[in-house]
Design an enzyme around this catalytic site. Structure first.
Site, PDB file in Angstrom:
ATOM      1  N   SER A  29      -1.482  -0.954   3.934  1.00 38.49           N
ATOM      2  CA  SER A  29      -1.134  -0.464   5.278  1.00 38.49           C
ATOM      3  C   SER A  29      -1.953  -1.194   6.344  1.00 38.49           C
ATOM      4  O   SER A  29      -1.443  -1.603   7.387  1.00 38.49           O
ATOM      5  CB  SER A  29      -1.438   1.034   5.386  1.00 38.49           C
ATOM      6  N   ASP A 326       1.772   7.959  -1.988  1.00 41.41           N
ATOM      7  CA  ASP A 326       2.055   6.829  -2.882  1.00 41.41           C
ATOM      8  C   ASP A 326       1.436   7.024  -4.269  1.00 41.41           C
ATOM      9  O   ASP A 326       1.616   6.178  -5.154  1.00 41.41           O
ATOM     10  CB  ASP A 326       1.509   5.530  -2.268  1.00 41.41           C
TER      11      ASP A 326
HETATM   12  C1  S3P Z   1       2.961   3.611   4.771  1.00 41.73           C
HETATM   13  C2  S3P Z   1       3.451   4.880   4.884  1.00 41.73           C
HETATM   14  C3  S3P Z   1       4.043   5.630   3.773  1.00 41.73           C
HETATM   15  C4  S3P Z   1       3.726   4.981   2.432  1.00 41.73           C
HETATM   16  C5  S3P Z   1       3.892   3.485   2.465  1.00 41.73           C
HETATM   17  C6  S3P Z   1       2.960   2.887   3.492  1.00 41.73           C
HETATM   18  C7  S3P Z   1       2.401   2.948   5.964  1.00 41.73           C
HETATM   19  O1  S3P Z   1       5.432   5.643   3.940  1.00 41.73           O
HETATM   20  O2  S3P Z   1       4.557   5.528   1.425  1.00 41.73           O
HETATM   21  O3  S3P Z   1       3.618   2.927   1.210  1.00 41.73           O
HETATM   22  O4  S3P Z   1       1.708   1.924   5.824  1.00 41.73           O
HETATM   23  O5  S3P Z   1       2.633   3.440   7.072  1.00 41.73           O
HETATM   24  P1  S3P Z   1       6.173   6.804   4.800  1.00 41.73           P
HETATM   25  O6  S3P Z   1       5.825   6.608   6.209  1.00 41.73           O
HETATM   26  O7  S3P Z   1       7.640   6.559   4.544  1.00 41.73           O
HETATM   27  O8  S3P Z   1       5.676   8.082   4.201  1.00 41.73           O
END
Ligand code: S3P
Length: 448
Positions: A29, A326
């Site tokens: 992220s 995740d």
């Molecule tokens: C993320 C948010 C999550 C996560 C993804 C990374 C991010 O998704 O599952 O792997 O970096 O903002 P969602 O916003 O769909 O929950």
């Protein structure tokens, strides 16, 4: 990209205690956002610890296609940004491969510009719902042409002047929150995002760091109101990306379930919006020592010493989901080796990840001897602490459905199961954890 093993099934086998000290790759992220904001901000951004996985590389290519200059010097990625509001129209469709975060956030970042941008991705990304991001962008004045059901491929065109909006995020999603905030960077006035359930806050933290005028208010119920003043100046920064807790999760759970293990994972991001798995595992009786807790680049980080533990089943409340969204696949593996029953609920979002994770986990667990039930939004399973009867004596292969976290989770399962566990493909592991198999075999895991 094949993790050194070529195409085809890969098998994990019962291993002796895992030992050693490792560093996991940089947080995904954080890495996406560092490249995006670095590519947008005026001047130079220097990034160390960047995750060099396929997903993040796709984000870097997209930023290059919109005018950012990105190069690597030793261990440092150097990004020269275009300046807020000055992205160029990409000449070709932006291809995000498997990367939902890159795709959804950049839809916000550039979708509001007064030119056409086309977004494409692989089979997994093309199945995933984009309406959650496209709907608020439409409210800001963006025109959208997308495949049926608001899927990729999609072409976005912003208006002459985007409208700043106030948007209450309808699902707990950091991606939706972030897409609206990034769109707000190019809208005059205040864009407001109301977040009833707190999700990872890296976008807010990094926006502030790059110089955006952003405020956050949290009310007594925990509802957050984030306000961003658009069209401000962003300036390049020095960024140190800490290790990804969702990648650390794999060696961590492996050490918990393989008898005799004692490992240390260094420099893991401990932002409290990301530590739900560690908290849950500790409730299950996991021996995870948090060492050298410190602040690095405005984020909490620590080293984790993990020893084999007798785990107990636990009920994981729905409210915990956002802080470990995740990590359910690997939590399910830990639960498969815990005494008693583990109940996980509030898992609706797992249905729309890289795969329908709830279905794919349940199918893989059953294939490998785990007694479990898949509900509409829940998973219940009963563990076998010594791994007796787990795995597949007949060589059945788990279908990973192009999902990196499913592949890594089931390989971890095989390290403590009586019989081997095989997965159909490992190539997509490189999207988030290049070198996963080498790191695991370096600790003593039998994966081949
Ligand atoms: C993320 C948010 C999550 C996560 C993804 C990374 C991010 O998704 O599952 O792997 O970096 O903002 P969602 O916003 O769909 O929950």
């Amino acid at each position: 990209m094949s993790q050194g093993l070529g195409q085809g099934p890969v098998t994990a086998r019962k291993s002796d205690g895992l030992k050693g000290t490792v560093l996991v790759p940089g947080d995904k992220s954080f890495s996406h956002r560092s490249l995006m904001l670095g590519g947008l901000a005026a001047g130079e951004t220097r990034i160390t610890g960047l995750l060099e996985g396929a997903d993040v590389i796709a984000t870097g290519r997209a930023m290059q296609a919109m005018g950012a200059r990105i190069r690597k010097d030793g261990d440092t990625w150097i990004v020269n940004g275009v300046g807020n509001g000055a992205l160029l129209a990409p000449e070709a469709p932006l291809d995000f491969g498997n990367a939902d975060t890159g795709c959804r956030l950049i839809m916000g970042l550039v979708g509001v510009y007064d030119f056409e941008t086309t977004f494409v991705g692989d089979a997994s990304l093309s199945r995933r719902p984009m309406a959650r991001v496209l709907d608020p962008l439409r409210q800001m004045g963006v025109q959208v042409k997308a495949a049926a059901g608001d899927r990729l491929p999609a072409t976005l065109r912003g208006p002459k002047t985007p409208t700043p909006i106030s948007y209450r995020v309808p699902v707990a999603s950091a991606q939706v929150k972030s897409a609206v905030l990034l769109a707000g960077l190019n809208a005059p006035g205040i864009t407001t995002v109301i977040e009833p359930v707190m999700t990872r806050d890296h976008t807010e933290r990094l926006l502030r760091r790059f110089g955006a005028e952003l405020s956050v208010e949290t009310d007594a119920e925990g509802v957050r109101t984030i306000r961003l003043d658009g069209r401000g100046r962003l300036v390049g920064q020095e960024i140190e990306v800490p290790g990804d807790p969702s990648s650390a999760a794999f060696p961590l759970v492996a050490a918990l379930i393989v008898p005799g293990s004692d490992i240390t994972i260094r420099n893991v991001l401990m932002n409290r919006t990301r530590t739900g798995l560690i908290v849950t595992l500790q409730e299950m009786g996991a021996d995870i020592e948090i060492l050298q807790a410190r602040l690095a680049g405005g984020e909490d980080v620590a080293d984790l010493r993990v020893r084999h533990s007798e785990l107990k089943g636990v009920t994981v409340p729905a409210e915990q989901a956002a802080s470990m969204i995740d990590d359910y696949p690997i939590l399910a593996i830990a639960a498969a080796f815990a005494e008693g029953e583990t109940v996980m609920s509030g898992l609706d979002e797992l249905r729309v990840k890289e795969s329908d994770r709830l279905a794919v986990i349940a199918t893989g667990l059953k294939l490998n001897g785990v007694d479990c039930e898949e509900g509409k939004t829940s998973l219940v399973l009963r563990g076998r602490p010594a791994g007796t009867g787990l795995g597949s004596a007949s060589g059945a292969v788990v279908k990973t459905d192009l999902d990196h976290r499913i592949a890594m989770s089931f390989l971890v399962m095989g390290l403590a199961s009586e019989h081997p566990v095989a997965v159909d493909d490992v190539s997509m592991i490189a999207t988030s954890f290049p070198g996963f198999i080498e790191l695991m075999t370096g600790l003593g895991a039998q994966i081949a």
